[in-house]
Motif scaffolding. Sequence first.
Motif, PDB file in Angstrom:
ATOM      1  N   SER A   9      -2.687   6.977   8.364  1.00 54.49           N
ATOM      2  CA  SER A   9      -1.971   7.000   7.081  1.00 54.49           C
ATOM      3  C   SER A   9      -2.865   6.708   5.890  1.00 54.49           C
ATOM      4  O   SER A   9      -2.487   6.969   4.746  1.00 54.49           O
ATOM      5  CB  SER A   9      -0.828   5.981   7.103  1.00 54.49           C
TER       6      SER A   9
ATOM      7  N   ASP B 176       1.951   5.256  -0.361  1.00 50.09           N
ATOM      8  CA  ASP B 176       1.688   6.692  -0.313  1.00 50.09           C
ATOM      9  C   ASP B 176       2.554   7.306  -1.406  1.00 50.09           C
ATOM     10  O   ASP B 176       3.779   7.325  -1.302  1.00 50.09           O
ATOM     11  CB  ASP B 176       2.059   7.251   1.064  1.00 50.09           C
TER      12      ASP B 176
ATOM     13  N   THR C 130      -3.883   3.604   5.183  1.00 47.02           N
ATOM     14  CA  THR C 130      -3.669   2.211   4.775  1.00 47.02           C
ATOM     15  C   THR C 130      -4.892   1.345   5.055  1.00 47.02           C
ATOM     16  O   THR C 130      -5.314   0.550   4.206  1.00 47.02           O
ATOM     17  CB  THR C 130      -2.443   1.623   5.494  1.00 47.02           C
TER      18      THR C 130
ATOM     19  N   ILE D 184      -2.486   4.658  -1.878  1.00 51.63           N
ATOM     20  CA  ILE D 184      -3.285   5.289  -0.832  1.00 51.63           C
ATOM     21  C   ILE D 184      -3.676   6.687  -1.302  1.00 51.63           C
ATOM     22  O   ILE D 184      -2.815   7.517  -1.596  1.00 51.63           O
ATOM     23  CB  ILE D 184      -2.486   5.372   0.482  1.00 51.63           C
TER      24      ILE D 184
ATOM     25  N   TYR E 132       0.877  -1.169   0.000  1.00 52.63           N
ATOM     26  CA  TYR E 132       0.000   0.000   0.000  1.00 52.63           C
ATOM     27  C   TYR E 132       0.915   1.219   0.000  1.00 52.63           C
ATOM     28  O   TYR E 132       1.723   1.401   0.908  1.00 52.63           O
ATOM     29  CB  TYR E 132      -0.932  -0.023   1.218  1.00 52.63           C
TER      30      TYR E 132
END
Length: 277
Positions: A58, A9, A60, A36, A7
Amino acid sequence: MLPAGSYIDLDILEEEISRLDLSPDRLVIDPNAVIISEDHKRAEAMAKLTERIGSTGSGTGAAIVHRIQRQDDLPTAGKEKRLQSFIQNAAEVMRIGLNKNERIIIEGTQGFGLSVLHSPYYPKATSRDTTAAAFVSEAGLSPIDVDQVVMVIRAFPIRVCGDSGPLPEEIDWQIVAEEGGHSEDLSEFTSATKKLRRVGRFDPDIVQRAISINSPNMIVLNHIDYIASETVDENGMIQNRYVSFVEEQIGHSIDWVGTGPSILTERSSRFQVVAGV
């Protein structure tokens, strides 16, 4: 390599690609890895996960929910134009490497005590399973590909800030520094969200659970340098006593110790002179 179970960012990834000057021959991203989005971060903020369970927020967890809902609008790495030069089938790349007898290291995310399946502290857990078997599955490899499971434990266990769950014998970073004779600040922060981590004393119970489920054939005790600075413990005597204490508590030998940033030392060689203390 970021396999299908990753996942991502995108802002953080792009900063790391730039800072490390990563080229496609050094970074492989599976097309099924999930991006994400800001919507995922907003969803977690609206659910008040940070306040309720001490989540880092975050995004996630929300991305995982989005994925298992199997909607057509899931943002994946394969759809992201900025990542196209890095896109490859990660499982196939690893399989080619294994067929050439190359070694592959899979690094897991977070600690066993946060597993959404096995944590004794649910719902104060992360959004994923954090066992060795889960890491292999997310990478796209077979259990029989694995010939070594390395468990890394900490002299001082941590959790993220806020109401993130029990932390037996919780202390603070000032106590860690004072007891170890450190003049510098040892405070640790979460890597992505930069929040101050909570810290506590060694907890053998959760380590014993982790050993039972993961069945490691090597155990590393990290941050042993926190126990005593070199100015206090020139010959490693205090540190050696502590490692022996941990071994007695968990009922297993420690194979390697982390004695500082990027320093990993075999237990038998580091403590050969003072063995048995």
